[in-house]
Motif scaffolding. Sequence first.
Motif, PDB file in Angstrom:
ATOM      1  N   LEU A   2       0.851  -1.183   0.000  1.00 23.90           N
ATOM      2  CA  LEU A   2       0.000   0.000   0.000  1.00 23.90           C
ATOM      3  C   LEU A   2       0.889   1.237   0.000  1.00 23.90           C
ATOM      4  O   LEU A   2       1.803   1.350   0.821  1.00 23.90           O
ATOM      5  CB  LEU A   2      -0.908   0.018   1.227  1.00 23.90           C
ATOM      6  CG  LEU A   2      -1.899   1.182   1.293  1.00 23.90           C
ATOM      7  CD1 LEU A   2      -2.989   1.024   0.229  1.00 23.90           C
ATOM      8  CD2 LEU A   2      -2.538   1.282   2.682  1.00 23.90           C
ATOM      9  N   THR A  12       0.817  -5.251   3.069  1.00 21.45           N
ATOM     10  CA  THR A  12      -0.528  -5.436   3.628  1.00 21.45           C
ATOM     11  C   THR A  12      -0.808  -6.936   3.710  1.00 21.45           C
ATOM     12  O   THR A  12      -1.228  -7.541   2.722  1.00 21.45           O
ATOM     13  CB  THR A  12      -1.594  -4.751   2.752  1.00 21.45           C
ATOM     14  OG1 THR A  12      -1.543  -5.320   1.437  1.00 21.45           O
ATOM     15  CG2 THR A  12      -1.335  -3.265   2.659  1.00 21.45           C
ATOM     16  N   HIS A  15      -5.641  -8.255   2.526  1.00 20.22           N
ATOM     17  CA  HIS A  15      -6.308  -7.352   1.575  1.00 20.22           C
ATOM     18  C   HIS A  15      -7.496  -8.121   1.017  1.00 20.22           C
ATOM     19  O   HIS A  15      -7.377  -8.891   0.078  1.00 20.22           O
ATOM     20  CB  HIS A  15      -5.357  -6.892   0.464  1.00 20.22           C
ATOM     21  CG  HIS A  15      -4.313  -7.902   0.093  1.00 20.22           C
ATOM     22  ND1 HIS A  15      -3.068  -7.925   0.665  1.00 20.22           N
ATOM     23  CD2 HIS A  15      -4.344  -8.940  -0.765  1.00 20.22           C
ATOM     24  CE1 HIS A  15      -2.368  -8.930   0.160  1.00 20.22           C
ATOM     25  NE2 HIS A  15      -3.126  -9.560  -0.716  1.00 20.22           N
ATOM     26  N   HIS A  16      -8.638  -7.886   1.612  1.00 20.81           N
ATOM     27  CA  HIS A  16      -9.833  -8.712   1.359  1.00 20.81           C
ATOM     28  C   HIS A  16     -10.938  -7.860   0.743  1.00 20.81           C
ATOM     29  O   HIS A  16     -11.353  -6.842   1.308  1.00 20.81           O
ATOM     30  CB  HIS A  16     -10.316  -9.328   2.671  1.00 20.81           C
ATOM     31  CG  HIS A  16     -11.513 -10.201   2.517  1.00 20.81           C
ATOM     32  ND1 HIS A  16     -11.436 -11.511   2.090  1.00 20.81           N
ATOM     33  CD2 HIS A  16     -12.837  -9.941   2.716  1.00 20.81           C
ATOM     34  CE1 HIS A  16     -12.650 -12.028   2.046  1.00 20.81           C
ATOM     35  NE2 HIS A  16     -13.513 -11.106   2.410  1.00 20.81           N
ATOM     36  N   PHE A  23     -12.002  -2.625   0.058  1.00 16.52           N
ATOM     37  CA  PHE A  23     -11.049  -3.614   0.539  1.00 16.52           C
ATOM     38  C   PHE A  23     -10.796  -3.405   2.025  1.00 16.52           C
ATOM     39  O   PHE A  23     -10.569  -2.276   2.472  1.00 16.52           O
ATOM     40  CB  PHE A  23      -9.703  -3.488  -0.195  1.00 16.52           C
ATOM     41  CG  PHE A  23      -9.590  -4.341  -1.418  1.00 16.52           C
ATOM     42  CD1 PHE A  23      -9.047  -5.618  -1.346  1.00 16.52           C
ATOM     43  CD2 PHE A  23     -10.032  -3.878  -2.645  1.00 16.52           C
ATOM     44  CE1 PHE A  23      -8.936  -6.408  -2.478  1.00 16.52           C
ATOM     45  CE2 PHE A  23      -9.929  -4.656  -3.784  1.00 16.52           C
ATOM     46  CZ  PHE A  23      -9.376  -5.926  -3.696  1.00 16.52           C
ATOM     47  N   ILE A  25      -8.026  -3.943   4.655  1.00 20.59           N
ATOM     48  CA  ILE A  25      -6.585  -4.148   4.582  1.00 20.59           C
ATOM     49  C   ILE A  25      -5.978  -3.938   5.966  1.00 20.59           C
ATOM     50  O   ILE A  25      -6.558  -3.278   6.836  1.00 20.59           O
ATOM     51  CB  ILE A  25      -5.912  -3.172   3.585  1.00 20.59           C
ATOM     52  CG1 ILE A  25      -6.200  -1.716   3.964  1.00 20.59           C
ATOM     53  CG2 ILE A  25      -6.364  -3.452   2.160  1.00 20.59           C
ATOM     54  CD1 ILE A  25      -5.507  -0.704   3.072  1.00 20.59           C
ATOM     55  N   THR A  26      -4.807  -4.521   6.181  1.00 18.61           N
ATOM     56  CA  THR A  26      -4.078  -4.317   7.428  1.00 18.61           C
ATOM     57  C   THR A  26      -2.727  -3.691   7.118  1.00 18.61           C
ATOM     58  O   THR A  26      -2.060  -4.077   6.153  1.00 18.61           O
ATOM     59  CB  THR A  26      -3.852  -5.644   8.180  1.00 18.61           C
ATOM     60  OG1 THR A  26      -3.188  -6.576   7.313  1.00 18.61           O
ATOM     61  CG2 THR A  26      -5.173  -6.229   8.644  1.00 18.61           C
ATOM     62  N   LEU A  49      -3.122   0.485  -3.804  1.00 10.91           N
ATOM     63  CA  LEU A  49      -2.803  -0.864  -3.359  1.00 10.91           C
ATOM     64  C   LEU A  49      -2.293  -1.642  -4.568  1.00 10.91           C
ATOM     65  O   LEU A  49      -2.993  -1.759  -5.576  1.00 10.91           O
ATOM     66  CB  LEU A  49      -4.039  -1.550  -2.781  1.00 10.91           C
ATOM     67  CG  LEU A  49      -3.884  -3.009  -2.334  1.00 10.91           C
ATOM     68  CD1 LEU A  49      -2.902  -3.126  -1.177  1.00 10.91           C
ATOM     69  CD2 LEU A  49      -5.246  -3.604  -1.963  1.00 10.91           C
ATOM     70  N   MET A  51      -0.995  -5.243  -6.020  1.00  6.80           N
ATOM     71  CA  MET A  51      -0.930  -6.684  -5.802  1.00  6.80           C
ATOM     72  C   MET A  51      -0.061  -7.296  -6.891  1.00  6.80           C
ATOM     73  O   MET A  51      -0.240  -6.990  -8.082  1.00  6.80           O
ATOM     74  CB  MET A  51      -2.324  -7.295  -5.841  1.00  6.80           C
ATOM     75  CG  MET A  51      -3.232  -6.821  -4.731  1.00  6.80           C
ATOM     76  SD  MET A  51      -4.852  -7.630  -4.862  1.00  6.80           S
ATOM     77  CE  MET A  51      -5.627  -7.040  -3.367  1.00  6.80           C
ATOM     78  N   VAL A  73      -8.053   5.557   1.490  1.00  7.40           N
ATOM     79  CA  VAL A  73      -7.980   4.620   2.606  1.00  7.40           C
ATOM     80  C   VAL A  73      -8.420   5.331   3.879  1.00  7.40           C
ATOM     81  O   VAL A  73      -8.059   6.498   4.123  1.00  7.40           O
ATOM     82  CB  VAL A  73      -6.554   4.031   2.739  1.00  7.40           C
ATOM     83  CG1 VAL A  73      -5.519   5.103   3.019  1.00  7.40           C
ATOM     84  CG2 VAL A  73      -6.505   2.955   3.803  1.00  7.40           C
ATOM     85  N   ARG A 112      -9.844   0.467   5.699  1.00  7.52           N
ATOM     86  CA  ARG A 112     -10.721   0.171   4.570  1.00  7.52           C
ATOM     87  C   ARG A 112     -10.321   1.053   3.389  1.00  7.52           C
ATOM     88  O   ARG A 112     -10.153   2.266   3.535  1.00  7.52           O
ATOM     89  CB  ARG A 112     -12.187   0.436   4.942  1.00  7.52           C
ATOM     90  CG  ARG A 112     -13.179  -0.023   3.883  1.00  7.52           C
ATOM     91  CD  ARG A 112     -14.573   0.467   4.225  1.00  7.52           C
ATOM     92  NE  ARG A 112     -15.114  -0.149   5.418  1.00  7.52           N
ATOM     93  CZ  ARG A 112     -15.905  -1.217   5.410  1.00  7.52           C
ATOM     94  NH1 ARG A 112     -16.206  -1.800   4.266  1.00  7.52           N
ATOM     95  NH2 ARG A 112     -16.377  -1.702   6.537  1.00  7.52           N
TER      96      ARG A 112
END
Length: 240
Positions: A2, A12, A15-16, A23, A25-26, A49, A51, A73, A112
Amino acid sequence: MLAVEGADPVSTPVHHLLDDGSFAITVPVDGPLSAMVTRAGAAGAQAVLEMTDYAPLPLREPVRSLVWIRGRVHTVPGADVPGLLDLVASVDPNPALLQVNSGDDSRYALMRLEIESVVVADATGAESVGVSALLQARPDPFCAMESCWLQHMESAHQDVVDRLASRLPAAMRRGRVRPLGLDRYGVQLRVEDTDGDHDVRLPFPKPVDDVTGLSQAIRVLMGCPFLNGLQARRLERPGG
């Protein structure tokens, strides 16, 4: 990864994609990026973000594709964190979720990402993907087995790779041909040559949904005349 302007990109672990098109995310709870998003308040912070899809084999260039998700975010209100963690864990029980909202042992903050745009890129180019299409997408039926299948194919079935490579234009067969990808639509090969790497897709005659259909489709690509496998024929004597 991120990225937020003014801070170094961070990993992250979670990332769901949520049903509302955002999303979960952590990010590291004590890092500058987390602090910047917190200071941004309700407006959130502009972020990207990224990927990266890595091939399961040790290729010269391991990246198969990239996805860039741009948006804003936001922090997740403390009262909403437990419920959102449970929601994500019910689909993706990532161990990193246990390190969110865990008191003094917390390593990650739950945030988020509200999506504004999505771009997918691979060897064929880049394409924008709408949020509605993203939400409608479903996992490929072979995603769980793809890595093991490609590794086994490379280590134990070079004959299969060679047969598939025979479908390529003659100019591309000079390099080293390696399995790159597998999905319901076909097989991807990577040609590692002196002038660079080239990715080629060999499409199946029609999409397949199960292992039996996959086996048959690959045999067709190989030029095998027996859809269900090479079966020995019993030769009978004249008059027998």
